[in-house]
Motif scaffolding. Structure first.
Motif, mmCIF file in Angstrom:
data_model
loop_
_atom_site.group_PDB
_atom_site.id
_atom_site.type_symbol
_atom_site.label_atom_id
_atom_site.label_comp_id
_atom_site.label_asym_id
_atom_site.label_seq_id
_atom_site.Cartn_x
_atom_site.Cartn_y
_atom_site.Cartn_z
ATOM 1 N N ILE A 408 24.661 42.292 46.482
ATOM 2 C CA ILE A 408 23.328 41.585 46.294
ATOM 3 C C ILE A 408 23.378 40.560 45.286
ATOM 4 O O ILE A 408 23.490 41.030 44.132
ATOM 5 N N LEU A 409 23.449 39.399 45.554
ATOM 6 C CA LEU A 409 23.314 38.254 44.602
ATOM 7 C C LEU A 409 22.081 38.064 43.737
ATOM 8 O O LEU A 409 21.185 37.975 44.447
ATOM 9 N N GLN A 410 22.049 38.333 42.424
ATOM 10 C CA GLN A 410 20.990 37.989 41.776
ATOM 11 C C GLN A 410 21.077 36.798 40.722
ATOM 12 O O GLN A 410 21.913 36.173 40.559
ATOM 13 N N ALA A 411 19.926 36.505 40.148
ATOM 14 C CA ALA A 411 19.633 35.498 39.244
ATOM 15 C C ALA A 411 20.585 35.731 37.966
ATOM 16 O O ALA A 411 21.367 34.687 37.533
ATOM 17 N N ARG A 412 20.887 37.078 37.563
ATOM 18 C CA ARG A 412 21.862 37.132 36.245
ATOM 19 C C ARG A 412 23.178 37.095 36.776
ATOM 20 O O ARG A 412 23.957 36.579 35.736
ATOM 21 N N HIS A 413 23.270 37.046 37.872
ATOM 22 C CA HIS A 413 24.839 36.760 38.311
ATOM 23 C C HIS A 413 25.141 35.409 38.138
ATOM 24 O O HIS A 413 26.264 35.020 37.750
ATOM 25 N N LEU A 414 24.287 34.484 38.552
ATOM 26 C CA LEU A 414 24.261 33.065 38.432
ATOM 27 C C LEU A 414 24.650 32.772 36.984
ATOM 28 O O LEU A 414 25.339 31.824 36.615
ATOM 29 N N SER A 415 23.774 33.402 36.015
ATOM 30 C CA SER A 415 23.664 33.135 34.499
ATOM 31 C C SER A 415 24.964 33.532 33.948
ATOM 32 O O SER A 415 25.683 32.769 33.285
ATOM 33 N N TRP A 416 25.693 34.570 34.457
ATOM 34 C CA TRP A 416 26.992 35.081 34.082
ATOM 35 C C TRP A 416 27.888 34.377 34.605
ATOM 36 O O TRP A 416 28.928 33.920 33.889
ATOM 37 N N PHE A 427 37.986 31.422 37.886
ATOM 38 C CA PHE A 427 39.171 31.253 38.856
ATOM 39 C C PHE A 427 39.859 32.366 39.329
ATOM 40 O O PHE A 427 40.835 32.408 39.915
ATOM 41 N N TYR A 428 39.343 33.782 38.520
ATOM 42 C CA TYR A 428 40.209 34.859 39.121
ATOM 43 C C TYR A 428 39.232 35.659 39.588
ATOM 44 O O TYR A 428 37.825 35.675 39.589
ATOM 45 N N PRO A 429 39.519 36.244 40.808
ATOM 46 C CA PRO A 429 38.627 37.289 41.838
ATOM 47 C C PRO A 429 38.226 38.351 40.946
ATOM 48 O O PRO A 429 38.612 38.724 39.918
ATOM 49 N N PRO A 430 37.229 38.866 41.416
ATOM 50 C CA PRO A 430 36.496 40.061 40.828
ATOM 51 C C PRO A 430 37.439 41.295 40.527
ATOM 52 O O PRO A 430 37.301 41.782 39.355
ATOM 53 N N ALA A 449 28.077 38.672 29.689
ATOM 54 C CA ALA A 449 29.177 37.649 30.509
ATOM 55 C C ALA A 449 30.221 38.313 29.616
ATOM 56 O O ALA A 449 30.500 38.932 28.799
ATOM 57 N N LEU A 450 31.274 37.917 30.528
ATOM 58 C CA LEU A 450 32.674 38.144 30.094
ATOM 59 C C LEU A 450 33.353 37.150 28.970
ATOM 60 O O LEU A 450 32.664 35.902 29.078
ATOM 61 N N ASP A 587 29.585 44.742 37.568
ATOM 62 C CA ASP A 587 28.360 43.709 38.273
ATOM 63 C C ASP A 587 28.889 42.472 37.603
ATOM 64 O O ASP A 587 28.354 41.473 37.860
ATOM 65 N N ALA A 588 29.309 42.340 36.531
ATOM 66 C CA ALA A 588 29.538 40.915 35.758
ATOM 67 C C ALA A 588 30.584 40.099 36.213
ATOM 68 O O ALA A 588 30.646 38.976 35.977
ATOM 69 N N THR A 589 31.468 40.841 37.253
ATOM 70 C CA THR A 589 32.444 40.026 37.765
ATOM 71 C C THR A 589 32.038 39.403 39.234
ATOM 72 O O THR A 589 32.848 38.749 39.636
ATOM 73 N N ILE A 590 30.861 39.622 39.578
ATOM 74 C CA ILE A 590 30.315 38.982 40.841
ATOM 75 C C ILE A 590 30.398 37.594 40.566
ATOM 76 O O ILE A 590 29.647 36.986 39.766
#
Length: 1714
Positions: A408-416, A427-430, A449-450, A587-590
C-alpha cells in the motif's frame, strides 16, 4: 439718364403751382405748365440728365405757389469708391499663443467695384486680407488675434482701396492677452494622504485586476481669466514598454476659471508589476508644464489548494473511490484554472478539471480513483492557473486483486522516495536496496529515508530534497526542454504524435511506442485502457528488463469521417518486485510508480472538406515580463473554446526555438479552456521579437501568429543634471537642502543605496539614503549641505543599485557617481530702517507696518526673530513687566535669499496708554540651534520699533448758552454741566468695563440699559418757566489728540435692540414711563448726536431742553467714544410755573477755596444762586448754624457778608462769604437759605484749612489762580449771533490790593452786512466799583473788530472775584426800527390823550376797535355804510394805547397764543425792544493785601503799580511806617465779628468811639505833641538806613512836599531882603560880590532839583505817569489791531551825526555834604 420727381399734395385743399426749368442745359424736363393738385393727388415730373464731360453737375428746379416759392436741388456726382466698416473692433481676451477671432462687415457703399487690401500689424491678421466688392455688396472680414506675449493691444489696421488713387481707412483693433495658468488636481477619493484644499498631482489607481481596465479622471484647473489650450504628452520610453496607462485626449482647451476633466485608463497586463507613468500638460507655447504622475499596480488571482496530495489508500480491482479536493481563490480577481490531466483516459478523474474560480471563493472538486490493474498508482498532476505559477498535487492509491496485493502506497513513501531520488538510490529496485541495507551499505536517516554511510564521503552531509520552483519543475521535465531536474527512470517516445489525415479510415498505420527502462531493475508497464476511445495501446502490460527498451503499438480506429480525434494515453511503470507486498522487506525501499503520458491527435477530414471553424478567445500578453539578462521569464496564455465542437491545437516549436511552450499540442472540449505557459531566456538587453504559430483543428488555414517581445533589463539609473549637483553658497553652520531626482529607466524595480565618504558625512547627507524604485519611477531626494568653514567644496557620492530579488545570475550591483559642488560663506542681516516710529496707535487697535530685512551676502540665511518689549511712562514698572507682548510678527522665522530683501509684517496692538519700545533681534538658525531658546546667546540687534498707545479722546473747549439759559454765565455753566470733571475724566484711561462695547451698539434688551462706566456726571440745564423758549447749550468739542475720534450721544432708545412685540415687557416701572415720556416728547435733544473729529478739528454740539411740562426731567444719556470712554450723563432740567419764585440749586454742597491758617485777611468768597423762574426772588440766609461753630474766643469761621438779597429773573445772584479757619482741618456747616414765597434749601458749605508751612502756601495759592486768558471760538455761535468775543474767560490771577490789572478783549462782528450795537453790563454795584470797561458801548460795523479794555482795580479787603460781564449785542437796524415804532406809539398815545369820540345811540351798532394793522380796511367798510355813518366812521379813533400785558399764561401753548392774538386785535401794544444776544465774559481774580502779596509772591511784586488815592490832608497824619495797616490787620477779626453783631451792639460801639475821638480832638497837649514830632530834626543815624527804611523816608518826604512848596514864596522875600542888606555891606568888595552871586545861583539850582524830586514822589504824579503810559500802550495795541503798527517787525536803528547846538556845558555838580 432719367429720374422722376414726385409731387404730392398732402394738404386738405387743392394746391396750384407752377415751376421753372433748370437754368443749365444739362438738366431739363417737360415744358412748364400750371399744375393743379387735388388733396392726396400726385404728379410725376421726369428729369433728364445729359452730361458732356466727366465732372460733377449741380442745378435746381423752382416751384412757385401763392404762399411762396421753394426749390429742389438737382445734383449729379461722379461715382467713386467708398467702404463702410466699424471704427473699432474689440476682440475677446486671449491667452498667450492662443487664437481668438471676431468678425465685422465691410460694405461697399460706393458706385464702383472696389478692391481692398489690409495692412495689419502683428499679432493680428485679417481673413481675407484682400478682396473685391461690387457696389452695395458686403463682405464679412475675420480678425484673428494670436499674441506671443501678455500685453494690452490697441493698434490700427489700414484698409487701402480705390482705383488709380488709393484711399485708406483705418480700424482700431483692441485686444488683451494674458498668460494661462494650469493646475492639475486629483479628487480626494482618488488620492489619499493629501491635505484638503491642496492641489494633488499624483493619480493613484491602486491594485487593479489583471486584464481589466479602470478609468479615473483628473481635473485640469485654469486659474487664469483666459481660455487656455493645452496638449497632453506622455514621457518618451523604450519600445518594449507596455503602455498600461492611456489617455484618449491629446489636445484640449480649458475654459477661463474653469476646469477640464482628463480621463486616464489603466489596463495592467503583468501580475505583481508596479506601473508608473507621467503625463505632461503643456500649455500653448510651452509656457507652462504641469506634470501628472500616475501610479498603479496589477493584481492577479491567488489560487491555492487546501491539500497538495490526495491519498486513496487501497481498493479492490473493479471498485472506485471518490475524494474531495478544495481549491480557493484568495484574491478578488477571477481565476482560470485547469488540471493537466485527461480524465477520460486516466484512473484519476475530476468532476471539474477546468473552469473559472471567482474572486474570494472556494470550490470543492471531486476526484475519482478507478484502477484498472492491481498495482500502486501515483500521478503528479499540475494545476495550471492563468496569470499565476502552476501548482502540483499528488494523486496516489493502491489496487488489490485476488491474486495481486502490492504494498500500500502511503504519503511517507513519496517523501522517502523524493529524498532517495536526490541521493540517487531510486534507480535500484527495492530488493537490491533491501540487500544493501542488510549489508550495511545503506543506512536510514532520522526521517527514515535511505542514505549512504556517512564515511563515504565524510565531507558532505547527505542530500535533502527541496521543493523546486513550480515553473521550473513544469518546464524542466526532460520533454518540453532538454533539461530536467532529475534524470527520468522510464521514458516513452514519442510523447506527442499527430496521425494527420486518416482517410480512408481502415488504412491507418499504427504508431510504434518505445518505452525505455533507465533503472537497474525489471519494471512492468501497464497502460490504462480507455473504453470507447479511438486510440488503443497494445500490449496493455509488458515487462521491461533493466536498461532495456520495449516497443508498443498505438492503434487508431476512427469511426466517422470529417471529425477530429484527440486523446491522452496514460501508463504506469513500476518495479516488478512491488507486485506483492510480501516481496518488500523494508518499508523505506518502496518506490511509487511512474506515470507515462502520450498526447495523440488525428482527423478524418477529406481533402475537399473544410475543417470546423474554431470559435475561441485567445488571451496572450504582448511582452514577456521583464527580467535581468540570462534569466528565464515566463508568461501564461489562455485559449477558450467558445464553440460547440472540439478544438485541437499544436504549436510549431521548431519555428520559434527561443520560446518554450507547454503544452505543445492537445485538445479543448467545447466550453473548455487550455492554459499555456511560455518561457524564454533573453541573453542581453536587446529587444527580441518572437513569432509563435498556433495551428487549430489541424488546418493550416487556422493558424494564429502570436507575436511576443522580450528583453533583458539592465541596471540603468538616470541621474539629474548628468550627475552634477550644485548648491548655492550656504552660511557656515547652517544647512541647505536641494531636491535631486533619480529615475529608474527599466521595467524592473531596483534597490538603490547611497554611499558618502566618512569624512564628508558631516557635511553632506541625503534622505532617503536607500529605497526601492519602481519601474520607470522618478524619485526626488533631499540632499542637505552643511558647510563647516568658509571655503569651496567639491564632493563625491556613489549610488549602488541592484535588483530587488537576489538572483545569483544577475550582476550584484552597479554604481553611479554624483559630483556635488558647494560653498560655505558668512553673511549678516540688517534692517533697512533701524528705527521705526509708528507714532500714536489707539489702544486695542491694530497698526501694521513692514520691516525690510536686507541680506547683502552671497548666501541665503535662515533667521529666527525675537522681540523684547519695554514699556515706559507714568506706570508701575513691575506691573507692566508682566504684560503680554503687544507686537506680533507675521512670521518669526524665514529665509532671505542672497543679495535680496524680505518683508516681515509687524502688527502692533498696545494695551496701555504708554510708550512702547520693541527691540527686534535675530539669530541664524543652525541644525544645533533651531528654536528661540537655543539661539538666545547668538542674537544680534536688528531694529527698534516705537509706538505710543493712546485712547481716542476729546475735550470740551467752550460752552455757551442761549434761549432760556442766556443769562447763565460761562463759569456757572461749566459748573452746571460738570465740564471740568468731564474733561479731567476724558484724560484718564478707560476702564475695562467701558470697553465692553468698543463702538456704539444696540445691546440692551430693556428700556433702561445697563451701565458699564464708573462715572456719572450731571448735565444740569437749570430751570425756566413753562412755555419759555428752550434752554440751549452749545458745547465745542475739540480733538486735541493725534487720532480721529468718533463720538455719539446715545439715548436709552439708541441702546435698545429691536425686539418683537411679544418679547417686550408689558409692565413698565414709573422710571421707565418717565423716560419714555421724555423721549417721546423730545424734551431733551442733541444735535448732532454723533460725529467724527479729525486731529485738531473742532465741532459744536447743541443740547436743548424744552419746557413743555412742569416738573423735573431726568434722562440718562451715554456719551460713547469709540474705542474709548463711555460716560453716563444725567440730563436734568426743571420747568416751573409762571408765578412761582424758584432758585435753582445745582448742588446741595458747596466747597470753599482752601485757606491757609493764620491768614490775617481771609478773602471774600462767592456763592452763586440762579433764579430760574419768571419772578424776582428774595432770599435770606439763616445764620444760626454759623454762630454755633464759632471757635476759640468766639472766632467766626464762616461769615456771611450778604445774608439777604434779591435776584431778578433769569440772572445769577451772589452771596459773599469769608472763610477763616483756625486749624488745618475740614469745616462743615449746614446753612438754610430761605426763599420768600418759594421752597427753602439746606446747603452744606465745606471749607478746608491747611498749614502753609507743611504744604507750601505759594504752591497752593498758585494752584488756585494763575493768570491766563481763555480764547473763545468763532465757530461756537448761537443762531442769530452777529458778534463774538475774542475771549470768553479772563483769569487775572493773584493781584495786590490797590493795583490795576488790564486785559484786552476784541468784539468781532461776524455779520457781513449789518452793523451791531453793543453795551457792556455789570451785574452788581460792587463789581462796578472795581471793574471798568472801555468803551462801555458802541457800534461795530460789518467785519470790524472793537478793542475793549477790561481793568480790575481791587480796593478794600482781600477777595475772590468771579464777575460775569454781559455784552448785550443788538442789530442796529432793529434798534432803529424799534425807536421809530416807539416814537409813533408815543405820539399816538399823546394824541389819544386829548381826543374823544362822539357817538349817538341811533348810529347803528358798536364797532370793534381795530388795530393799526387793520386801518387800511376802514375805507372798504365805509363804502358799505350809509353816508351819515360813513361821515361818523371817518372820525373814528385809533385803538386804545396799552402797555404790553402780562397775563397769567396757561400751561398750553395753543390757548396762550389764542389769548395773545385776541388781545392784540383789541389794543395797540407798545412796541417791545429787540431781544439782545448776550455774550458772557467771565473775569476771575484774587486780591491780597500788599503785605500778603509781597510775602507770597515776591517775584511778582515789581510787576504791579500800587496806586494811592490823592488826599488834600497831609500824609504825615497817617502812619508812615505802616503801623495803621498792621493795626487794621490785627483788628480785622473783630471787624469780622462786628459784621455779625446785632443793632444794639453796633450802637454801643459807635457811641464809645465817638466819645474817644471827640476827647482826642479837644486835647491841646495832644496837638502840641503832634507838632513837635513833625518839627524834630533828622537824626544823624538816619543816613545809615536800609532799603526798606529809605522807602519809608521817601514816602515821608513825599507827604511833606505840599507844605514846603506852599511856604517857598514866603521865604524868598526874606532872602531878597537879606541879600540887599548884605549887598550893601559888601559892595565895596566886588570879588566877594561875584562869589556871593555864584553861590546863590548854585543854591537856587539845588533847591529846584529838590523840588522836582519831591514832586516826583507825589501819588498824584505817579498816578499821572501810570495813566499816561497806560494810554500809550492802549493806543499802540489799538493801532496794532487795526494794522497800522506791526509789533513783530524788526527794529531799525538810525544813527544821526551829533549836532553842534546840543553841546551845552552841564553845570557843575553840587558839592557833597561832606
Amino acid at each position: 439718364m432719367i429720374k422722376h420727381l414726385i409731387l404730392k399734395n398732402v394738404h386738405e385743399k387743392t394746391q396750384k403751382l407752377s415751376y421753372r426749368c433748370p437754368s443749365t442745359r444739362f438738366f431739363f424736363t417737360v415744358f412748364p405748365q400750371p399744375i393743379t393738385l387735388s388733396p392726396g393727388m400726385s404728379l410725376t415730373l421726369p428729369i433728364v440728365f445729359r452730361p458732356t464731360e466727366k465732372r460733377e453737375y449741380e442745378d435746381c428746379i423752382s416751384f412757385k405757389k401763392a404762399e411762396g416759392e421753394f426749390s429742389v436741388t438737382l445734383r449729379a456726382t461722379l461715382p467713386g469708391p467708398c467702404l463702410s466698416f466699424p471704427a473699432a473692433v474689440q476682440l475677446p481676451i486671449c491667452a498667450v499663443h492662443n487664437v481668438t477671432e471676431t468678425t465685422f462687415p465691410v460694405c461697399n457703399v460706393g458706385d464702383l467695384v472696389t478692391v481692398f487690401a489690409w495692412e495689419t500689424p502683428s499679432p493680428f491678421y485679417m481673413i481675407p486680407d484682400c478682396s473685391m466688392l461690387h457696389p452695395g455688396a458686403e463682405c464679412i472680414v475675420k480678425v484673428v488675434f494670436q499674441p506671443k506675449e501678455a500685453a494690452v493691444y490697441d493698434v490700427e489696421a489700414t484698409c487701402w482701396f480705390g482705383g488709380e488713387e488709393k484711399q485708406k481707412r483705418t480700424i482700431q483693433l483692441k485686444a488683451l492677452s494674458k498668460y494661462p495658468y494650469l493646475r492639475v488636481n486629483v479628487t480626494a477619493e482618488e488620492c489619499e494622504g493629501v491635505q484638503p484644499g491642496k492641489f494633488r498631482d499624483v493619480l493613484c489607481f491602486g491594485s487593479v485586476p489583471v486584464g481589466t481596465t479602470v478609468e479615473k479622471c483628473v481635473e485640469i484647473f485654469n486659474m487664469s481669466v483666459v481660455d487656455a489650450p493645452c496638449r497632453i504628452e506622455r514621457a518618451k520610453d523604450p519600445l518594449l514598454r507596455d503602455h498600461v496607462f492611456s489617455c484618449d485626449v491629446s489636445h484640449g482647451v480649458v475654459p477661463a476659471k474653469g476646469k477640464l476633466d482628463l480621463c486616464i485608463r489603466f489596463q495592467p497586463q503583468t501580475v505583481g508589476e508596479h506601473s508608473t507613468d507621467y503625463f505632461t500638460i503643456i500649455s500653448a507655447g510651452c509656457l507652462l508644464q504641469t506634470v501628472l504622475k500616475v501610479v498603479g499596480s496589477c493584481k492577479g488571482p491567488l489560487v491555492s489548494l487546501h491539500q497538495y496530495s490526495v491519498d486513496f489508500e487501497w481498493i479492490n480491482l473493479g471498485e472506485s473511490l471518490m475524494q474531495t479536493l478544495k481549491i480557493s481563490n484568495l484574491s478578488d480577481v477571477p481565476a482560470y484554472y485547469q488540471f493537466d490531466i485527461d480524465g477520460r483516459g486516466s484512473v484519476f478523474s475530476l468532476d471539474h478539471p477546468c473552469g473559472v474560480l471567482e474572486g474570494t471563493t472556494t470550490l470543492e472538486l471531486k476526484v475519482t480513483f478507478r484502477p484498472t490493474h492491481p498495482i500502486s498508482y501515483h500521478r503528479r498532476v499540475a494545476c495550471l492557473v492563468h496569470h499565476q505559477e502552476p501548482m502540483y498535487v499528488d494523486f496516489f492509491g493502491t489496487c488489490h486483486s485476488d491474486t495481486a496485493k502490492p504494498a500500500i502506497l502511503q504519503a511517507r513513501h513519496l517523501s522517502w522516495y523524493r529524498t532517495n531520488m536526490v541521493r540517487g538510490l531510486t534507480f535500484y529496485p527495492p530488493d537490491i536496496l533491501s540487500g544493501m541495507l542488510k549489508d550495511g551499505k545503506l543506512q536510514k536517516d532520522e526521517k527514515g529515508a535511505l542514505m549512504l554511510p556517512p564515511e563515504i564521503p565524510q565531507d558532505e552531509p547527505p542530500k535533502e530534497y527541496f521543493e523546486a520552483n513550480s515553473m521550473t519543475e513544469y518546464f524542466y521535465d526532460g520533454v518540453s526542454s532538454d533539461l530536467a531536474l532529475f534524470p527520468p527512470h522510464v521514458s516513452v517516445s514519442p510523447r506527442e504524435y499527430d496521425f494527420g489525415c486518416c482517410v480512408p479510415l481502415h488504412k491507418v498505420e499504427p504508431l510504434p511506442l518505445c518505452v525505455t527502462n533507465h533503472t537497474k531493475g525489471k519494471i512492468t508497464v501497464a497502460w490504462t485502457p480507455s473504453h470507447g476511445s479511438a486510440f488503443q495501446v497494445n500490449p496493455e502490460i509488458c515487462d521491461i528488463p533493466p536498461l532495456k527498451s520495449s516497443a508498443f503499438r498505438v492503434l487508431f480506429q476512427p469511426t466517422q469521417l470529417n471529425s477530429l480525434y484527440a486523446a491522452e494515453l496514460e501508463g504506469f511503470a513500476f518495479y516488478k518486485v512491488l507486485r506483492h507486498y510480501s516481496n518488500i522487506e523494508e518499508d523505506a525501499t518502496i518506490c511509487p510508480s511512474w506515470c507515462l503520458t502520450v498526447r495523440l491527435r488525428a482527423h478524418t477530414y477529406e481533402a475537399e472538406r473544410e475543417h470546423f471553424i474554431p470559435q475561441y478567445i485567445l488571451d496572450v500578453p504582448k511582452t514577456f515580463p521583464p527580467v535581468a539578462p540570462n534569466t528565464d521569464t515566463y508568461c501564461s496564455m489562455l485559449l477558450l473554446n467558445t464553440g460547440t465542437s472540439l478544438i485541437t491545437f499544436s504549436v510549431n516549436q521548431a519555428a520559434c526555438p527561443s520560446v518554450l511552450v507547454k503544452p505543445h499540442s492537445g485538445h479543448i472540449i467545447p466550453g473548455g479552456q487550455q492554459i499555456f505557459f511560455l518561457s524564454t531566456h533573453p541573453v542581453d538587453t536587446v529587444s527580441q521579437q518572437h513569432i509563435l504559430s498556433l495551428q487549430l483543428n489541424s488546418c493550416p488555414g487556422y493558424t494564429k501568429e502570436i507575436a511576443l517581445r522580450s528583453c533583458g533589463e539592465s541596471l540603468l539609473l538616470l541621474l539629474e543634471g548628468d550627475g552634477n549637483l550644485y548648491f548655492k553658497p550656504v552660511y557656515i553652520g547652517t544647512s541647505s537642502t536641494r531636491m535631486y531626482t533619480i529615475k529608474n529607466c527599466t521595467r524592473l524595480p531596483m534597490v538603490f543605496t547611497w554611499k558618502i565618504h566618512q569624512s564628508d558625512s558631516k557635511i553632506l547627507s541625503v534622505s532617503p539614503p536607500s529605497g526601492i524604485l519602481q519601474p520607470y519611477e522618478a524619485m526626488a531626494q533631499a540632499w542637505t549641505f552643511t558647510p563647516d568653514k568658509e571655503t569651496k567644496y567639491l564632493l563625491r557620492a556613489m549610488v549602488f543599485v541592484r535588483r530587488k530579488s537576489s538572483d545569483p545570475v544577475s550582476p550584484k550591483s552597479v554604481h553611479y557617481a554624483l559630483q556635488i559642488v558647494g560653498e560655505g560663506a558668512l553673511s549678516t542681516i540688517r534692517a533697512q530702517k533701524e528705527h521705526l516710529d509708528l507714532g500714536n496707535v489707539p489702544v486695542g487697535d491694530l497698526q501694521s507696518c513692514s520691516i525690510v530685512l536686507l541680506n547683502d551676502g552671497i548666501c541665503s540665511l535662515k533667521y529666527i526673530l525675537s522681540v523684547e518689549q519695554l514699556i515706559t511712562g507714568p506706570c508701575d514698572p513691575e506691573e507692566v513687566r508682566s504684560d503680554p507682548l503687544a507686537l506680533e510678527l507675521e512670521h518669526s522665522r524665514g529665509t532671505i535669499a542672497a543679495r535680496s530683501k524680505a518683508f516681515v509684517r509687524v502688527t502692533v496692538r498696545p494695551a496701555r496708554r504708554l510708550h512702547y519700545t520693541w527691540s527686534i533681534k535675530y539669530a541664524i538658525c543652525t541644525p544645533t540651534a533651531t528654536d528661540l531658546a537655543s539661539t538666545k546667546e547668538e542674537q544680534q540687534p536688528l531694529c527698534c520699533i516705537v509706538a505710543t498707545g493712546i485712547y481716542p479722546t476729546f475735550c470740551v473747549a467752550d460752552a455757551c448758552s442761549a434761549g432760556s439759559a442766556s443769562g447763565i454765565g460761562k463759569l456757572h455753566l461749566w459748573r452746571l454741566f460738570s465740564l471740568d470733571t468731564l474733561n479731567e475724566y476724558l484724560e484718564r484711561d478707560p476702564t475695562p468695563s467701558e470697553l465692553t462695547y468698543r463702538v456704539p451698539t444696540r445691546h440692551s434688551t430693556c428700556l433702561i440699559p445697563p451701565v458699564y462706566t464708573p462715572l456719572l456726571l450731571d448735565f444740569n440745564f437749570g430751570a425756566a418757566p413753562i412755555g419759555s423758549e428752550p434752554t440751549l447749550v452749545m458745547l465745542l468739542l475739540v480733538n486735541k489728540g493725534v487720532v480721529p475720534v468718533e463720538w455719539a450721544f446715545l439715548f436709552p432708545s439708541d441702546q435698545k435692540m429691536d425686539m418683537e412685540h411679544w418679547a417686550e415687557d408689558a409692565e413698565l416701572s414709573p422710571h421707565e414711563l418717565h423716560q419714555m415720556r421724555i423721549q417721546d416728547n423730545q424734551l431733551f435733544s442733541v444735535s448732532p448726536k454723533s460725529g467724527k473729529l479729525l486731529p485738531g478739528q473742532e465741532e459744536s454740539v447743541q443740547l436743548s431742553h424744552r419746557h413743555d411740562f412742569i416738573g423735573t426731567d431726568h434722562l440718562p444719556v451715554l456719551l460713547k467714544v469709540s474705542y474709548g470712554h463711555e460716560i453716563l450723563l444725567n440730563f436734568s432740567g426743571v420747568t416751573v410755573e409762571q408765578d412761582r419764585r424758584y432758585i435753582h440749586f445745582a448742588s446741595t454742597k458747596h466747597l470753599f477755596t482752601p485757606i491757609a491758617i493764620g491768614t490775617s485777611q481771609p478773602p471774600t468768597q462767592i456763592y452763586e444762586l440762579y433764579n430760574g423762574g419768571s419772578m424776582p426772588v428774595m432770599f435770606e440766609v439763616q445764620l444760626d448754624n454759623i454762630v454755633r461753630i464759632q471757635e476759640n474766643f468766639q472766632h467766626p469761621v464762616f461769615v456771611c457778608l450778604t445774608p439777604r438779597g434779591e435776584i431778578p429773573p433769569g440772572t445769577t445772584g451772589h452771596i459773599e462769604w469769608i472763610f477763616s479757619p483756625l486749624e488745618a482741618r475740614t469745616y462743615l456747616v449746614d446753612v438754610l437759605i430761605h426763599i420768600l414765597g418759594g421752597e427753602s434749601a439746606l446747603i452744606t458749605f465745606q471749607g478746608v484749612g491747611y498749614d502753609p508751612n507743611t504744604t507750601g502756601e505759594t504752591a497752593t495759592i498758585s494752584e488756585v489762580l494763575s493768570p491766563s486768558v481763555f480764547p473763545g471760538s468763532t465757530q461756537l455761535t448761537v443762531p442769530g449771533q452777529a458778534a463774538t468775543l475774542s475771549h470768553h474767560r479772563i483769569c487775572l490771577g493773584n493781584i495786590p490790593d490797590c493795583a490795576k490789572a488790564s486785559r484786552l478783549v476784541f468784539l468781532n462782528s461776524i455779520s457781513e452786512s449789518k452793523a451791531v450795537v453793543f453795551t457792556w453790563r455789570i451785574s452788581t454795584c460792587k463789581d462796578k466799583k472795581v471793574l471798568q470797561i472801555a468803551p462801555e458801548s458802541g457800534v461795530v460795523q460789518p467785519g470790524e473788530s472793537i478793542p475793549c479794555f477790561i481793568t480790575l482795580q481791587p480796593s478794600g479787603s482781600a477777595s475772590f472775584y468771579s464777575i460775569d460781564l454781559v455784552c448785550e449785542v443788538y442789530i442796529q437796524d432793529s434798534l432803529i426800527r424799534y425807536e421809530r415804532d416807539l416814537q409813533e406809539w408815543e405820539r399816538e398815545k399823546e394824541r389819544q390823550a386829548v381826543e374823544f369820540t362822539i357817538t349817538e345811540k341811533d348810529l347803528g351798532t358798536k364797532k370793534k376797535p381795530k388795530s393799526p394793522a387793520g386801518r387800511s380796511s376802514d375805507s372798504t367798510e365805509t363804502e358799505n355804510l350809509p353816508e351819515s355813518s360813513a361821515v361818523i366812521r371817518k372820525y373814528k379813533t385809533l385803538p386804545p394805547i396799552k402797555n404790553h400785558p402780562m397775563p397769567n399764561l396757561p400751561a398750553g401753548h395753543f390757548q396762550r397764543r389764542l389769548l395773545l392774538d385776541k388781545e392784540a386785535s383789541r389794543v395797540w401794544v407798545k412796541p417791545e425792544p429787540p431781544k439782545p444776544i448776550l455774550l458772557h465774559l467771565g473775569v476771575t481774580a484774587r486780591s491780597y493785601s500788599v503785605e500778603d502779596f509781597f510775602s507770597n509772591f515776591t517775584s511778582e511784586f515789581p510787576k504791579y503799580f500800587l496806586s494811592r488815592p490823592y488826599s488834600d490832608q497831609p500824609l504825615e497824619s497817617q502812619s508812615v511806617d505802616g503801623s495803621r495797616d498792621r493795626d487794621s490787620m490785627d483788628i480785622d477779626p473783630k471787624w469780622l465779628s462786628l459784621a455779625a453783631a446785632s443793632k444794639q451792639e453796633l450802637q454801643i460801639v459807635t457811641d464809645i468811639l465817638t466819645v474817644v475821638i471827640r476827647g482826642v480832638l479837644e486835647n491841646t497837649q495832644f496837638h502840641d505833641a503832634v507838632r513837635r514830632s513833625l518839627d524834630e530834626p533828622i537824626p544823624y543815624f538816619s543816613q545809615f538806613r536800609c532799603e526798606e527804611s529809605a522807602e519809608l523816608r521817601d514816602r515821608r518826604q513825599c507827604s511833606t512836599v505840599p507844605s514846603r512848596v506852599s511856604a517857598t514864596p514866603d521865604l524868598y522875600p526874606e532872602k531878597d531882603g537879606g541879600r540887599k542888606e548884605m549887598r550893601q555891606e559888601i559892595s565895596p568888595n566886588n570879588d566877594l560880590l561875584e562869589s556871593w552871586e555864584r553861590m546863590s545861583e548854585i543854591l537856587h539850582h539845588k533847591q529846584l532839583r529838590k523840588q522836582k524830586e519831591m514832586m516826583s514822589r507825589q501819588p498824584a504824579f505817579a498816578n499821572l505817569v501810570e495813566l499816561v503810559l497806560e494810554n500809550m500802550l492802549q493806543n499802540i495795541l489799538i493801532e496794532a489791531s487795526c494794522g497800522e503798527v506791526v509789533l513783530t517787525a524788526r527794529p531799525r536803528v538810525i544813527a544821526l551825526p551829533p549836532s553842534p547846538s546840543r553841546r551845552i556845558a552841564n553845570p557843575a555838580p553840587p558839592p557833597s555834604r561832606a
